[in-house]
Scaffold this active site. Structure first.
Site, PDB file in Angstrom:
ATOM      1  N   GLU A 221       0.840  -1.192   0.000  1.00 51.92           N
ATOM      2  CA  GLU A 221       0.000   0.000   0.000  1.00 51.92           C
ATOM      3  C   GLU A 221       0.882   1.251   0.000  1.00 51.92           C
ATOM      4  OE1 GLU A 221      -2.027   0.275   3.717  1.00 51.92           O
ATOM      5  OE2 GLU A 221      -2.943   2.210   3.258  1.00 51.92           O
TER       6      GLU A 221
ATOM      7  N   ASP B 133      -0.980  -1.187   6.004  1.00 51.10           N
ATOM      8  CA  ASP B 133      -0.901  -0.694   7.382  1.00 51.10           C
ATOM      9  C   ASP B 133      -1.806  -1.514   8.289  1.00 51.10           C
ATOM     10  OD1 ASP B 133       0.818   1.270   6.613  1.00 51.10           O
ATOM     11  OD2 ASP B 133      -0.722   2.836   6.428  1.00 51.10           O
TER      12      ASP B 133
ATOM     13  N   ASP C  74      -4.050  -0.873  10.231  1.00 55.87           N
ATOM     14  CA  ASP C  74      -5.165  -0.062  10.727  1.00 55.87           C
ATOM     15  C   ASP C  74      -6.412  -0.326   9.882  1.00 55.87           C
ATOM     16  OD1 ASP C  74      -4.712   1.172   8.334  1.00 55.87           O
ATOM     17  OD2 ASP C  74      -3.942   3.045   9.180  1.00 55.87           O
TER      18      ASP C  74
ATOM     19  N   ASP D 198      -7.901   1.390   7.536  1.00 58.15           N
ATOM     20  CA  ASP D 198      -7.744   1.583   6.092  1.00 58.15           C
ATOM     21  C   ASP D 198      -7.002   0.418   5.458  1.00 58.15           C
ATOM     22  OD1 ASP D 198      -9.085   3.931   6.103  1.00 58.15           O
ATOM     23  OD2 ASP D 198      -7.284   5.205   6.138  1.00 58.15           O
TER      24      ASP D 198
END
Ligand code: 0RA
Length: 653
Positions: A436, A515, A517, A519
């Protein structure tokens, strides 16, 4: 059968047992050969194996209730209300039939002449395997007004079958404790069992299956419990699978018949999506590689719809040639057939080979579909219009693809400019990281072992293919980069086939690195959806993984430790800070970008100490349902899904 006969076994145990035990020792020596593997999957297969015997009894017409219980100690109890396993003295084996069933490999159906075993776990190995792989197993048979019992340790009977009381019910009750020296995982997952029991209930209308989890209690101390029961079988199953999709036509086209001696049940529904979702089963086994029954279905669908459209002059204005795939866009279908002697072929032995089945399914589906179309002209027109749209979109897709191939300077072997390839060309050892963002992609490029690790940075949003028309994916740079880098080809047979060909796959590990998280998890899901809908073979072969960057870096003086969970972090605090938060320094990583290339390598990319989650499709119908549900904006359930469906394993260890 008399009591004396049962007890006459008493003295003669040792000699016969040696033979029997040889069989079961083989199972303990090579468990994976018999039940697939020794991880979570194999652990749950034990339950399926036992339940399958009860399903057979139900299909024979003698049983309509199966109760599955996860006990507090992670043992499993399966009880049915069938006739009970016979306890008669078995002349050849010189022991009770029950003992033979429990201790002789593949002895399951021997006594029931005249009816064949139709159900059966993927491995169909019989309950004796479950017995062999359990530290303890207890079988009780309710029959003839009596209760018979035998217990075993690792498959060895502890005593001959004995009577332990009277009862006016009939049935079989089995409890087993999976051997933790064999299985790497011995904790049962409720959801995995629930998914299979739900599927079995849909596949076998009229059988009630209850699942109880005694490990989980509510405020009133009632155990968690669900009842799976379907009155209408596959008709309800397709409705369930399509429940979060918009229906094109509200009806389920349904067939339940027998052709040329083969029981055929099929349910068909059209929705407004662009995906084809056909789930096929033989003897309750999901035939993920398809086979003759699926071929018969497709042939009937194409022929019948085409003829209907032609007869009604509906294709003239379309101006495109209709291909087989076009008839299946937005189609959800479940096919379930029963075959006495199924021949399973293919890589995972889930492809039906019996040629006689093709005609049976073709005929059944053709007749039912033709009847439906004739009776429902309005709905028929909506389906045909959708088919025409699909054909037009397919032609547009081909043009888009061709223009991409023209644009890329080196056609054939041409790789996307953003790909930092590895030097090895051996797919077995090559890994592709889908990363990403360009900045994390940069770190990954610096940190990697360039010999076998390639990096493809993904920028911006990945297309949600669940919402887009098929050809839209091929207009997306990110998607095309992934396809080119992997070496996947579409329509290699000259046709615009939607079937991906992965024969030339360039990496046998594809690792999504985002990541840690919300997202990141969203992006994971979008990429997984792309793989699931466009090249599911990559997942089925076990090539798709998710990287897991650490959540914390904990420090105390010179001691440094990466932590992936809050428990690990707490342990560090307890060990080095005497339990005091303030005595240690813990740094929370929020993104890949917070790590330098060296850290990224050592925590997340280095095969020596990284943790990869392997993505698997255990139950395609359920995954289909879940992906269609997750199209929505809510991220919560997505994460649950990933957690539920990822196999946690340090696969490099
Ligand atoms: C063979 C014959 C008979 C019953 C069964 C098998 C049987 C096996 C299992 C395994 C789990 N539950 C089961 N229930 C029944 C009955 C033969 C007869 O009664 O004549």
């Amino acid at each position: 059968m008399t009591e004396e006969q049962i007890n006459s076994n008493n003295g003669s145990y040792s000699a016969e047992n040696i033979q029997v035990l040889e069989g079961l020792e083989a199972v303990r020596k090579r468990p994976a050969m018999y039940i697939g593997d020794i991880s979570t999957k194999g652990l749950h297969h034990l339950v399926y194996e036992v339940v399958d015997n009860s399903i057979d009894e139900a299909l024979a017409g003698y049983c309509d209730h199966i109760e599955v219980t996860i006990n507090e100690d992670n043992s499993i109890t399966v009880q049915d209300n069938g006739r009970g396993i016979p306890v008669d003295f078995h002349e050849k084996e010189k022991k009770s039939a029950l003992e033979v069933v429990m201790t002789v490999l593949h002895a399951g159906g021997k006594f029931d002449k005249g009816s064949y075993k139709v159900s059966g776990g993927l491995h169909g190995v019989g309950v004796s395997c479950v017995n062999a792989l359990s530290t303890h197993m207890t079988t009780q048979v309710f029959r003839n007004g009596k209760i018979y019992q035998q217990e075993y340790e690792c498959g060895h009977p502890l005593y001959p079958v004995k009577e332990i009381g009277t009862s006016d019910i009939t049935g079989t009750r089995q409890q087993f404790w999976p051997d933790n020296t064999i299985f790497t995982e011995t904790v049962y997952n409720y959801e995995i069992l629930a998914t299979r029991m739900r599927e079995l209930a849909y596949l076998n209308a009229g059988i009630k299956i209850t699942l109880t989890d005694l490990r989980v209690k509510d405020e009133e101390n009632n155990a968690k419990m669900e009842v799976f029961y379907s009155e209408e079988g596959l008709k309800e199953f397709v409705r369930y699978i399509d429940s979060s999709r918009e229906h094109l036509v509200n009806d389920v086209i349904y067939i339940n018949t027998e052709k040329q001696g083969t029981p055929v049940e099929v349910a068909i529904m059209y929705n407004t999506s662009y995906n084809e979702n056909i789930h096929s089963y033989v003897n309750n086994i999901n035939t993920i590689e398809g086979g003759t029954h699926l071929a018969g279905f497709r042939r009937a669908l194409t022929r019948t719809l085409k003829k209907y459209a032609e007869d009604n002059k509906m294709l003239e204005k379309a101006k495109v040639e209709i291909a087989g795939d076009d008839f299946r866009e937005g189609l959800t279908a479940v096919i379930s057939i029963k075959v006495a002697e199924p021949q399973f072929e293919g890589q995972t032995k889930t492809k039906l080979g019996n040629s006689e089945v093709m005609g049976a399914v073709d005929q059944a589906v053709g007749e039912a579909l033709n009847y439906y179309l004739e009776e429902h002209p309005k709905e028929a027109k909506m389906v045909v219009d959708k088919v025409i749209l699909a054909a037009q979109a397919r032609v547009a897709a081909r043009k888009a693809r061709e223009s991409v191939q023209r644009k890329s300077p080196m056609s054939g072997g041409g790789m996307p400019g953003k790909l930092a390839d590895c030097s090895s060309k051996d797919p077995e050892e090559c890994e592709l990281f889908l990363v990403e963002g360009d900045s994390a992609g940069g770190s990954a490029k610096q940190g990697r072992d360039r010999r076998f690790q390639a990096i493809l940075p993904l920028r911006g949003k990945i297309l949600n293919v669940e919402k887009a028309m098929w050809h839209k994916a091929f207009e997306s740079d990110e998607v095309n980069n992934i396809i080119q880098a992997l070496g996947i080809r579409f329509g290699v047979d000259g046709e615009d086939s939607k079937e991906a060909n992965i024969d030339k796959l360039r990496y046998k590990k594809v690792i999504i690195m985002t990541d840690a998280d919300v997202d990141g998890s969203h992006i994971d899901t979008l990429i997984m959806t792309l793989f699931f809908r466009y090249f599911p073979q990559v997942i089925r072969n076990g090539y798709l993984y998710i990287a897991t960057p650490p959540l914390y870096l904990c420090k105390k003086g010179k001691v440094e430790e990466y932590c992936w969970t809050d428990q690990q972090r707490q342990k560090f605090i307890d060990t080095y800070g005497g339990g005091s938060e303030n005595a240690v320094h813990t740094q929370r990583y929020k993104g890949l970008g917070e790590m330098n290339p060296e850290q990224l390598w050592s925590t997340t990319m280095n095969p020596e100490n990284r943790m990869l989650k392997q993505i698997s499709i255990e139950n395609a119908a359920e995954v289909d349902y879940i992906f269609s549900m997750l199209m929505g904006e809510d991220v919560g359930p997505r994460r649950d899904f990933i957690e539920k469906n990822a196999t946690y394993a340090n696969i490099d260890a």
